[in-house]
Design a protein around this motif. Sequence first.
Motif, PDB file in Angstrom:
ATOM      1  N   SER A   2       0.842  -1.215   0.000  1.00 33.71           N
ATOM      2  CA  SER A   2       0.000   0.000   0.000  1.00 33.71           C
ATOM      3  C   SER A   2       0.851   1.229   0.000  1.00 33.71           C
ATOM      4  O   SER A   2       2.005   1.206   0.403  1.00 33.71           O
ATOM      5  N   GLU A   3       0.239   2.317  -0.426  1.00 34.51           N
ATOM      6  CA  GLU A   3       0.963   3.591  -0.509  1.00 34.51           C
ATOM      7  C   GLU A   3       0.466   4.533   0.602  1.00 34.51           C
ATOM      8  O   GLU A   3      -0.724   4.657   0.855  1.00 34.51           O
ATOM      9  N   GLY A   4       1.384   5.237   1.309  1.00 35.59           N
ATOM     10  CA  GLY A   4       1.033   6.151   2.403  1.00 35.59           C
ATOM     11  C   GLY A   4       0.698   7.536   1.917  1.00 35.59           C
ATOM     12  O   GLY A   4       0.515   7.784   0.747  1.00 35.59           O
ATOM     13  N   LYS A   5       0.570   8.499   2.838  1.00 35.34           N
ATOM     14  CA  LYS A   5       0.273   9.887   2.499  1.00 35.34           C
ATOM     15  C   LYS A   5       1.472  10.539   1.876  1.00 35.34           C
ATOM     16  O   LYS A   5       2.580  10.351   2.310  1.00 35.34           O
ATOM     17  N   GLU A 129       4.621  -2.739  -8.562  1.00 29.81           N
ATOM     18  CA  GLU A 129       3.481  -2.144  -7.865  1.00 29.81           C
ATOM     19  C   GLU A 129       3.863  -0.812  -7.234  1.00 29.81           C
ATOM     20  O   GLU A 129       3.050   0.105  -7.154  1.00 29.81           O
ATOM     21  N   ASP A 130       5.093  -0.698  -6.792  1.00 32.48           N
ATOM     22  CA  ASP A 130       5.533   0.536  -6.147  1.00 32.48           C
ATOM     23  C   ASP A 130       5.757   1.635  -7.161  1.00 32.48           C
ATOM     24  O   ASP A 130       5.298   2.774  -6.973  1.00 32.48           O
ATOM     25  N   PHE A 131       6.453   1.304  -8.267  1.00 31.42           N
ATOM     26  CA  PHE A 131       6.750   2.299  -9.301  1.00 31.42           C
ATOM     27  C   PHE A 131       5.712   2.190 -10.398  1.00 31.42           C
ATOM     28  O   PHE A 131       5.934   1.558 -11.428  1.00 31.42           O
ATOM     29  N   ARG A 132       4.560   2.827 -10.155  1.00 28.76           N
ATOM     30  CA  ARG A 132       3.463   2.691 -11.088  1.00 28.76           C
ATOM     31  C   ARG A 132       3.731   3.439 -12.387  1.00 28.76           C
ATOM     32  O   ARG A 132       3.163   3.093 -13.418  1.00 28.76           O
TER      33      ARG A 132
END
Length: 697
Positions: A2-5, A129-132
């Motif tokens: 998941s990605e944070g703020k 997934e991290d580097f969309r």
Amino acid sequence: MSEGKRHNGPNYSLTGVPSRPGLPRGAALQSGLDESRGDLESWPVHPVAQSTSNLSLGQAHRPKSVMHHGKRKPASRANPEKSIIPKPKFLEQLESYLHRELQKLGCTMQGPNLIKLQAYREVFDYLMEDFRTYKPLLSAIKNEYELVILYQQEEIRKLEPLETTVGTLEEECERKIIAMKQEEKTDVHNLQQENKRLCRVIDQANQNKALLQAQVDKMSEQLSVAYKKYRDEADARKLLLSDLNEMRFREKDSSKSKVEEDDDPVLLKLFLNRAQEDLKLAQTRLNEVLADYQDVVPRNEFTTLEQTYLTLQEEHDKLKGDYRTLMQEHNTLLGVHKEVVSQRDKFARESEQMKRSSTPRPDWERCGEHIEGGTERWNQLMEGHTSDEMIDILISELTGTGLEHIQQPEFFEAQGTSEDIPKHLQFDGQVRNRKLTRKDTMLFIEDVWQERQRLRTTETELQAFPDFFFLYLQQRFFDQNQVVEWGYNVHDACTRFHGEDQRIALFGDILSTEVDEEVYHQQEASLKQLSEGFDAVAGKTGEKDVVSKDELSAIIANVFPAKSQAAIDALLKVCEDDQQLSDTSKVNYKKLLAEDASSTAPFLDLLRRQEEAERNEFVSEIVQALKGKSDVTVDELRQAVLAVNPGRSEYEVVRVLMRGFAFTKASELDDCTDAIETSSLVKLLQTGAISRVGRRE
């Protein structure tokens, strides 16, 4: 994951990781760069000791320079530790996760592995997934790699059967190579043995050569010694002559000193001529001595060489005798082997027949009711015989054919291809038995004689009869198997019917060279002359095809003047029995001379037997006239023939001599001085067309 703020910086988490580490803040990661420009972190990855592809997560080496806001600045020498930028937390988490997964899966060894690839695939998925922003490109790259891997796996699956085939071929090739090596080993061993044998032969030859060379050296040395002695003797002879001449000259000089200065020149010239003649005579004598002693060999050396030659000659004769003995034993063993093979084949055939005929025995007693002689004779015939033999006996009784014609093999065993076997019998293997009857054999023989008679009238030089017969078979049957088959069947028929038909017996004896061909032609000429005599008498009397008994007797005596009255009476008796004549009946000479392929007239059969007996009797009388001599010359045989048959013409005498000495031309008799053994002479005369000429005196 998941990605944070975003105002606090992006945070990431991995499945199975308890904590949620965040990325470096502000100055280290420069928040918003990947949204605004699409750039990655500027953290230097090149100082790392080993790449993640090598699965080593050790401490990083200290870099020489670091990147700061996209620019390269030299590292501070005063405090180098503060100049190193720390590794991102997310990268450390990925490496740590990869390291744990590989340890769980047990993939710590180097080299490609599908299980390791799965772990790397999961880490790569987390990274995408991290580097969309880069996810489409990275996903395309991954898919291409996946497609290539799937294609390679499919190709590998296709090649697996080929690998099995290659393994099978490799094993088969290995077996062939081993077999070839084994054969080569055998061939090499044989060649080595042959090489050793040849080396022994070469050594023996070298020893013989050395021995002969030693003898030559010794003879040369002895020759040189003899020549030296001769030269010394010649030199001494020359010195002696020179001393004599010198003494003669001194004597002449002393005599000349007493002569006055005005001596006569004519006398001096005479002395000079005499001295020249003496010199010439001495030179001639010297040349004669040289010529006489040029080829002289010492006596002791000649004796030694002669003794050596006699010894070698004795050894050679002994070895030659041993060789002849071995060859005789070899031929005997070959004959025994052939006989054993024949017996083996016979027993095998009998065994096969017994296997086929091993059925319930039939009631043989019933056959006695249907044959001539009844049950009593049938019991006598079947006593002591097997079922197979009784079948042959039954067929013989029903058909009237002899048992020897029924009990014939289906095939002949060929005699081989050696030179001493007639050409029409040279064959290896089995030959089909046609089981020729007497009629078929006689028809075939008549055709052969017709062709032979045609050649006698058209050609001057004829082949020997066996060679002609072989050529006749080749011209009549183009197939070589047919030629051999008919040759063996005719030979067998001549053997089987030898005692039943004089014509077949004579043909077989001529074909085997036991009887001269002229015997047949002489018989045909006599029968033709006999038939012409009958026709002449019948023409005078006006009666067709018949003559009286007295006329028959006179004609026989005229055609065969050497035949005795007892032989003529026997022929008349056969005529009476054959035609059942009374005292006043006349003889039908056409029936008397009639014969066909299946039967012969009793009159002609007896006439042929009488001619054979007369030839043997004439030869026996010649042998008696030779008075037991073991060897006979041409003159002695001539005297014996004239003593037995005085009225014989010179031409007929020469025929006997040529036959006895196996000559083809009469001129050879004049040059013949050798003698022939009496046994060989008798054999040649008995097989030839030699008989008494004219009436017995």
